[in-house]
Structures are given as C-alpha cells and as structure tokens.
Design a protein around this motif. Structure first.
Motif, PDB file in Angstrom:
ATOM      1  N   ASP A   1      -2.065  20.255   6.027  1.00 34.00           N
ATOM      2  CA  ASP A   1      -0.875  20.647   6.781  1.00 34.00           C
ATOM      3  C   ASP A   1      -1.307  21.004   8.198  1.00 34.00           C
ATOM      4  OD1 ASP A   1       1.450  21.716   7.824  1.00 34.00           O
ATOM      5  OD2 ASP A   1       1.880  23.006   6.104  1.00 34.00           O
ATOM      6  N   LEU A   2      -0.880  20.197   9.169  1.00 36.85           N
ATOM      7  CA  LEU A   2      -1.256  20.380  10.569  1.00 36.85           C
ATOM      8  C   LEU A   2      -0.216  21.231  11.292  1.00 36.85           C
ATOM      9  CD1 LEU A   2      -2.346  16.721  11.389  1.00 36.85           C
ATOM     10  CD2 LEU A   2      -3.816  18.653  10.784  1.00 36.85           C
ATOM     11  N   GLY A   3      -0.684  22.263  11.992  1.00 33.87           N
ATOM     12  CA  GLY A   3       0.248  23.189  12.620  1.00 33.87           C
ATOM     13  C   GLY A   3       1.019  23.939  11.560  1.00 33.87           C
ATOM     14  N   ALA A   4       0.297  24.415  10.537  1.00 32.25           N
ATOM     15  CA  ALA A   4       0.925  24.933   9.314  1.00 32.25           C
ATOM     16  C   ALA A   4       1.688  26.231   9.522  1.00 32.25           C
ATOM     17  CB  ALA A   4      -0.157  25.147   8.252  1.00 32.25           C
ATOM     18  N   GLY A   5       1.359  26.980  10.558  1.00 33.98           N
ATOM     19  CA  GLY A   5       2.074  28.216  10.820  1.00 33.98           C
ATOM     20  C   GLY A   5       2.010  29.185   9.650  1.00 33.98           C
ATOM     21  N   THR A   6       3.168  29.605   9.178  1.00 34.96           N
ATOM     22  CA  THR A   6       3.256  30.577   8.088  1.00 34.96           C
ATOM     23  C   THR A   6       3.142  29.933   6.710  1.00 34.96           C
ATOM     24  OG1 THR A   6       5.665  30.416   7.933  1.00 34.96           O
ATOM     25  CG2 THR A   6       4.763  32.018   9.515  1.00 34.96           C
ATOM     26  N   GLY A   7       2.891  28.625   6.671  1.00 36.88           N
ATOM     27  CA  GLY A   7       2.760  27.933   5.391  1.00 36.88           C
ATOM     28  C   GLY A   7       4.075  27.511   4.775  1.00 36.88           C
ATOM     29  N   LEU A   8       5.131  27.482   5.582  1.00 32.98           N
ATOM     30  CA  LEU A   8       6.453  27.174   5.044  1.00 32.98           C
ATOM     31  C   LEU A   8       6.519  25.765   4.460  1.00 32.98           C
ATOM     32  CD1 LEU A   8       9.377  28.067   4.606  1.00 32.98           C
ATOM     33  CD2 LEU A   8       9.892  27.252   6.918  1.00 32.98           C
ATOM     34  N   LEU A   9       6.047  24.769   5.192  1.00 28.53           N
ATOM     35  CA  LEU A   9       6.094  23.402   4.677  1.00 28.53           C
ATOM     36  C   LEU A   9       5.200  23.256   3.455  1.00 28.53           C
ATOM     37  CD1 LEU A   9       7.041  20.479   4.850  1.00 28.53           C
ATOM     38  CD2 LEU A   9       5.149  20.039   6.437  1.00 28.53           C
ATOM     39  N   THR A  10       4.004  23.840   3.497  1.00 26.52           N
ATOM     40  CA  THR A  10       3.118  23.776   2.342  1.00 26.52           C
ATOM     41  C   THR A  10       3.764  24.382   1.111  1.00 26.52           C
ATOM     42  OG1 THR A  10       1.067  23.740   3.624  1.00 26.52           O
ATOM     43  CG2 THR A  10       0.913  24.612   1.398  1.00 26.52           C
ATOM     44  N   TYR A  11       4.551  25.424   1.297  1.00 26.60           N
ATOM     45  CA  TYR A  11       5.266  26.037   0.173  1.00 26.60           C
ATOM     46  C   TYR A  11       6.108  25.008  -0.568  1.00 26.60           C
ATOM     47  CZ  TYR A  11       9.136  28.504  -2.100  1.00 26.60           C
ATOM     48  OH  TYR A  11      10.100  28.911  -2.997  1.00 26.60           O
ATOM     49  N   PHE A  12       6.832  24.172   0.166  1.00 30.73           N
ATOM     50  CA  PHE A  12       7.689  23.175  -0.483  1.00 30.73           C
ATOM     51  C   PHE A  12       6.863  22.075  -1.141  1.00 30.73           C
ATOM     52  CE2 PHE A  12      10.728  25.163   2.440  1.00 30.73           C
ATOM     53  CZ  PHE A  12      11.744  25.441   1.548  1.00 30.73           C
ATOM     54  N   TRP A  13       5.728  21.715  -0.535  1.00 26.24           N
ATOM     55  CA  TRP A  13       4.840  20.734  -1.178  1.00 26.24           C
ATOM     56  C   TRP A  13       4.142  21.335  -2.394  1.00 26.24           C
ATOM     57  CZ3 TRP A  13       3.721  15.571  -0.532  1.00 26.24           C
ATOM     58  CH2 TRP A  13       4.464  14.923   0.454  1.00 26.24           C
ATOM     59  N   TYR A  14       3.780  22.595  -2.306  1.00 24.96           N
ATOM     60  CA  TYR A  14       3.128  23.256  -3.436  1.00 24.96           C
ATOM     61  C   TYR A  14       4.057  23.310  -4.651  1.00 24.96           C
ATOM     62  CZ  TYR A  14       0.522  26.710  -6.121  1.00 24.96           C
ATOM     63  OH  TYR A  14      -0.175  27.353  -7.114  1.00 24.96           O
TER      64      TYR A  14
END
Length: 227
Positions: free
Chosen positions: A48-61
């Motif tokens: 996750d590039l420019g992941a910030g607070t991990g919001l996008l990763t949360y949805f992928w996780y």
C-alpha cells in the motif's frame, strides 16, 4: 508546507473526516475493493503506497486476511494510527519512506494506493508506474484509488466547485476546510484517460477504470491479461 507536514497535522482527524471529504466513500473504498477481490487470485503479499492511517489496507485486509501487507508513507504520524489499527497483527509491516524515491524490496502480488499518486507531477507518475510494473509478477495488479481532474477546462471548474459545495454542507469545520484547501495546493491531478495512457506506456496490457464518481475514480492495471 510539504506533504509530510500537511498530513501529519491532520492525522488524528483523518479517518473521522474521510467520509465527509469523499461523498461516495462506501462505493469508492468498500464496494470497489470487493469487486476487485472477487476477480483475482488470493494474493500473498500486498503493498500500500501512501498508506496513511491504513484505511485502504483495512478494506483489503477484510478480503484477504491471510496476506502479508507492507504499508509505506512519508508521515510517521499517519503510520502511528495505522499501527494502532492493525495492532497485534504480525503480517502487517510499516515503513516510513517516500515511495517516489524507491519501493520496498521484493515482489508483490498486488500494489494499491489511495489518494496519493495525484500529488506527483506527470513525469513522477510515469516513473512510479514503471517501477510498479517491474515489481509485479505477470498477471498481477496495480490498483489506484485516486482523485482526478476532468481533463477538459470546461468541466474541471464544474467538478471542483461541486466538490467544494458538497464539503461546505458536510459538517466539516471551517478549520478542516481551510486545511483541505491548503492541501489542495499540493495536488497535481491528471485525468483518468491520461493516467490510463501512462500505465499502458509503462507496459500494462489491461487498464480499466472500474469505478468513477465525479472527482473519484479507481483504475486497475494488470501486467498481463488473464488471471
């Protein structure tokens, strides 16, 4: 102020305000991620590039809890929140770095980014896309959830003014909107069509905008046709 400083200032409020800044939040993040996940092989490693607070990763996780994740961001303050979000999960790694300079080591089955690449000039975007292409095995994906201009002067103002009008009625404070306007000076938006052309120039064979709502679109780029 630079990007690192700007986003450090808003780190604590970032997730709480995200729905207000993105009127199409649920479709943009959740529904589109479910759609993409339904059509791909289960990835083992996701960047996750420019992941910030991990919001996008949360949805992928939520779709792929067995995968390993690497979250990269220039802001330590943003990644502090991501660490809290994924506290105790050993398969999530965090790296404070500027992905415009270099990508983490190793190959990835999927590389994603949300609302970050539009901060790069077009030459920087092309350079990034070429490096992403090199890190993906054949058949794997880059997915960019981003904000875009309309690509036509007659429409750009319409898109921007309507977005600002939505924000003024969203419940955001005057301070939040002032910070947003300051961050907007860092934006270097291209159109969906321009970015798709850049991705093809970098070697991606299948490029498709799979979601679009005014300023917000999601582009999928596959290194090779077929799963």
């Amino acid at each position: 102020m630079d990007i690192k400083t700007q986003f450090g200032l808003v780190a604590e409020e970032y997730d709480a305000n995200r729905r207000k800044f993105i009127p199409c939040f649920d479709d943009y993040y959740e529904s589109t991620t479910r759609f993409i996940a339904a059509g791909i092989r289960e990835p083992k490693r996701i960047l996750d590039l420019g992941a910030g607070t991990g919001l996008l990763t949360y949805f992928w996780y939520r779709q792929f809890p067995k995968a390993e994740y690497v979250l990269v961001d220039v802001s330590e303050e943003m990644l502090k929140i991501a660490r809290k979000r994924f506290g105790g999960i050993a398969t999530v790694d965090f790296q404070v770095a500027d992905y415009a300079d270099a990508l983490p080591e190793g190959d990835f089955d999927v590389i994603v980014s949300a609302l970050s690449v539009h901060h790069l000039e077009n030459d920087g975007k092309k350079n990034l896309f070429a490096r992403i292409y090199d890190r993906l095995p054949d058949g794997e994906l880059f997915v960019n959830y981003d904000q875009f201009c309309a690509g036509q002067p007659e429409l750009d103002g319409w898109f921007d003014s309507y977005w600002e009008s939505q924000l003024s009625h969203s419940g955001l404070s005057a301070h939040d909107i002032a910070l947003w306007k300051e961050r907007r000076t860092l934006d270097r938006e291209c159109s969906v069509e321009q970015e798709a052309a850049m991705l093809r120039e970098c070697g991606f064979k299948a490029v498709k905008c799979v979601y679009s709502c005014q300023k917000f679109s999601v582009i999928v780029a596959m290194k090779q046709i077929g799963f």
